[in-house]
Design a protein around this motif. Structure first.
Motif, PDB file in Angstrom:
ATOM      1  N   THR A  43       0.846  -1.198   0.000  1.00 12.94           N
ATOM      2  CA  THR A  43       0.000   0.000   0.000  1.00 12.94           C
ATOM      3  C   THR A  43       0.878   1.244   0.000  1.00 12.94           C
ATOM      4  O   THR A  43       1.801   1.367   0.806  1.00 12.94           O
ATOM      5  CB  THR A  43      -0.916   0.015   1.242  1.00 12.94           C
ATOM      6  N   ARG A  44       0.599   2.183  -0.912  1.00 16.48           N
ATOM      7  CA  ARG A  44       1.435   3.372  -1.040  1.00 16.48           C
ATOM      8  C   ARG A  44       0.706   4.669  -0.726  1.00 16.48           C
ATOM      9  O   ARG A  44       1.334   5.663  -0.386  1.00 16.48           O
ATOM     10  CB  ARG A  44       2.007   3.443  -2.460  1.00 16.48           C
ATOM     11  N   LYS A  45      -0.603   4.682  -0.873  1.00 17.33           N
ATOM     12  CA  LYS A  45      -1.359   5.920  -0.660  1.00 17.33           C
ATOM     13  C   LYS A  45      -2.539   5.649   0.272  1.00 17.33           C
ATOM     14  O   LYS A  45      -2.981   4.516   0.429  1.00 17.33           O
ATOM     15  CB  LYS A  45      -1.882   6.463  -2.000  1.00 17.33           C
ATOM     16  N   ARG A  46      -3.034   6.736   0.867  1.00 13.38           N
ATOM     17  CA  ARG A  46      -4.240   6.617   1.677  1.00 13.38           C
ATOM     18  C   ARG A  46      -5.434   6.268   0.787  1.00 13.38           C
ATOM     19  O   ARG A  46      -5.509   6.661  -0.364  1.00 13.38           O
ATOM     20  CB  ARG A  46      -4.526   7.942   2.387  1.00 13.38           C
ATOM     21  N   MET A  47      -6.354   5.532   1.357  1.00 11.62           N
ATOM     22  CA  MET A  47      -7.584   5.179   0.642  1.00 11.62           C
ATOM     23  C   MET A  47      -8.732   5.160   1.629  1.00 11.62           C
ATOM     24  O   MET A  47      -8.627   4.557   2.698  1.00 11.62           O
ATOM     25  CB  MET A  47      -7.442   3.807  -0.022  1.00 11.62           C
ATOM     26  N   GLU A  70      15.016   5.695   3.588  1.00 12.87           N
ATOM     27  CA  GLU A  70      15.444   6.978   3.034  1.00 12.87           C
ATOM     28  C   GLU A  70      14.883   7.249   1.644  1.00 12.87           C
ATOM     29  O   GLU A  70      14.848   8.389   1.204  1.00 12.87           O
ATOM     30  CB  GLU A  70      16.980   7.033   2.986  1.00 12.87           C
ATOM     31  N   LYS A  71      14.449   6.228   0.930  1.00 13.11           N
ATOM     32  CA  LYS A  71      13.985   6.393  -0.435  1.00 13.11           C
ATOM     33  C   LYS A  71      12.806   7.368  -0.486  1.00 13.11           C
ATOM     34  O   LYS A  71      11.933   7.354   0.389  1.00 13.11           O
ATOM     35  CB  LYS A  71      13.571   5.032  -0.994  1.00 13.11           C
ATOM     36  N   LEU A  72      12.785   8.232  -1.503  1.00 12.49           N
ATOM     37  CA  LEU A  72      11.778   9.284  -1.584  1.00 12.49           C
ATOM     38  C   LEU A  72      10.360   8.728  -1.587  1.00 12.49           C
ATOM     39  O   LEU A  72       9.466   9.273  -0.924  1.00 12.49           O
ATOM     40  CB  LEU A  72      12.021  10.131  -2.843  1.00 12.49           C
ATOM     41  N   LEU A  73      10.132   7.639  -2.307  1.00 14.62           N
ATOM     42  CA  LEU A  73       8.800   7.039  -2.334  1.00 14.62           C
ATOM     43  C   LEU A  73       8.406   6.555  -0.943  1.00 14.62           C
ATOM     44  O   LEU A  73       7.272   6.739  -0.515  1.00 14.62           O
ATOM     45  CB  LEU A  73       8.756   5.881  -3.338  1.00 14.62           C
ATOM     46  N   ASN A  74       9.345   5.962  -0.210  1.00 12.90           N
ATOM     47  CA  ASN A  74       9.049   5.515   1.150  1.00 12.90           C
ATOM     48  C   ASN A  74       8.749   6.690   2.078  1.00 12.90           C
ATOM     49  O   ASN A  74       7.901   6.597   2.968  1.00 12.90           O
ATOM     50  CB  ASN A  74      10.213   4.698   1.706  1.00 12.90           C
ATOM     51  N   GLN A  75       9.440   7.808   1.864  1.00 11.28           N
ATOM     52  CA  GLN A  75       9.165   9.009   2.647  1.00 11.28           C
ATOM     53  C   GLN A  75       7.741   9.487   2.398  1.00 11.28           C
ATOM     54  O   GLN A  75       7.029   9.878   3.325  1.00 11.28           O
ATOM     55  CB  GLN A  75      10.169  10.106   2.308  1.00 11.28           C
ATOM     56  N   PHE A  76       7.323   9.445   1.137  1.00 10.66           N
ATOM     57  CA  PHE A  76       5.951   9.819   0.793  1.00 10.66           C
ATOM     58  C   PHE A  76       4.962   8.898   1.512  1.00 10.66           C
ATOM     59  O   PHE A  76       3.958   9.353   2.089  1.00 10.66           O
ATOM     60  CB  PHE A  76       5.728   9.724  -0.721  1.00 10.66           C
ATOM     61  N   MET A  77       5.241   7.584   1.492  1.00  7.48           N
ATOM     62  CA  MET A  77       4.352   6.615   2.129  1.00  7.48           C
ATOM     63  C   MET A  77       4.224   6.879   3.622  1.00  7.48           C
ATOM     64  O   MET A  77       3.128   6.828   4.196  1.00  7.48           O
ATOM     65  CB  MET A  77       4.864   5.207   1.856  1.00  7.48           C
ATOM     66  N   MET A  78       5.336   7.177   4.275  1.00  2.95           N
ATOM     67  CA  MET A  78       5.308   7.469   5.712  1.00  2.95           C
ATOM     68  C   MET A  78       4.510   8.737   5.987  1.00  2.95           C
ATOM     69  O   MET A  78       3.728   8.810   6.948  1.00  2.95           O
ATOM     70  CB  MET A  78       6.737   7.604   6.241  1.00  2.95           C
TER      71      MET A  78
END
Length: 298
Positions: A43-47, A70-78
């Motif tokens: 899961t990457r985004k809120r739903m 540290e990965k930018l996508l993981n930062q977005f997910m957090m």
């Protein structure tokens, strides 16, 4: 019904990756809406998933797993998980019964300055004996002044029932007129749900890092009464990954498309024609503009 008797509120569903958040929500709503995978961090985004229960409209917010990378996508997910926690009227913290209390302790530190109440839900209790469930409950008793209730739960058998969990949530929501039409199950549009179902097929059909370095763009959806035509593109980081996604004689991408189509038809209740393509966008998951182009808005 008198509006003053209605209840409505947002309930953030959080926990470590692969704690069972999406599985729980699909079980509560009675439909396949949220992406489910055995792999962590799918899961990457809120739903938003909406469940009506008596006089309450419960707006569950599915979130990416709480983790640190540290990965930018993981930062977005957090950030997505933290935003859901910050906006919630109530939090469900999901703790697999086989876990230590360490993840819960991290969560407590994360929310120690917030006054949002939370329920502690022990998941996957069907996988262990009743004695082990009782021992785990005893371990959490030292935190009993922090949670509103501790609820053992399984989407298969054992633990509290669906009604009992929804009762515990509904009674803690504020009195408020319903925020959405009570007939809808999610605020997501069809394109977003189709995207997540294709991503689920990628996760189930590919191994190693490929699912984590891939994503899906829905290029076009033509909705019909008996058939939806969907054009979608799988994006990935490397040429080698593209070749693996396509597979020999295009066998892998055909399998991904076939499994995705079944999921999509199960959701839509009609036939799906899926036209699937694969492209390379080097470094897309590490570039803010590229992430925003895929729909991850910071």
């Amino acid at each position: 019904m008198n509006e003053t008797l209605q209840k409505a509120g947002f309930v953030a569903v959080v926990g470590r990756p692969n704690a069972g958040k999406s599985t729980l929500l699909n079980h509560l709503v009675g439909e396949k809406l949220a992406m489910v995978s055995k792999k962590a961090q799918a899961t990457r985004k809120r739903m938003n998933v909406i469940v009506m229960h008596d006089n309450a409209q419960i707006i569950f917010v599915d979130t990416p797993g709480l983790h640190e990378k540290e990965k930018l996508l993981n930062q977005f997910m957090m950030e997505e998980a933290l935003k859901a926690i910050g906006d919630a009227d109530l939090i469900l913290f999901l703790a697999p019964v086989t876990d230590s209390t360490e993840e819960y302790e991290k969560f407590l530190k994360l929310v120690e300055k917030k006054n949002t109440p939370h329920l502690l839900v022990l998941t996957k209790v069907d996988r262990v004996s009743n004695e082990r469930v009782l021992r785990k409950i005893a371990e959490y008793q030292k935190f009993q002044d922090r949670f509103e209730a501790l609820i053992p739960y399984s989407t298969k058998r054992g633990g509290a029932s669906r009604e009992q969990l929804l009762d515990a949530i509904a009674k803690r929501l504020p009195e408020h007129p319903w925020l959405y039409d009570p007939e809808i199950l999610t605020t997501e549009n069809v394109r977003d749900i189709y995207r997540e179902l294709i991503r689920e097929s990628i996760f189930e059909n590919l191994s190693d890092e490929i699912p984590y370095e891939s994503d899906v763009l829905i290029e076009r959806v033509e909705e019909g009464e008996d058939l939806d035509r969907v054009v979608a593109t799988i994006i990935t980081e490397k040429e080698t990954q593209k070749r693996m996604i396509i597979g020999r004689n295009a066998e892998t991408v055909k399998r991904i498309g076939r499994d995705a189509r079944k999921l999509m038809e199960g959701f839509a209740g009609k036939k799906i024609f899926l036209d699937l393509h694969v492209v390379v966008r080097k470094g897309w998951s590490r570039n803010k503009k590229a992430l925003e182009a895929v729909g991850y808005l910071f």
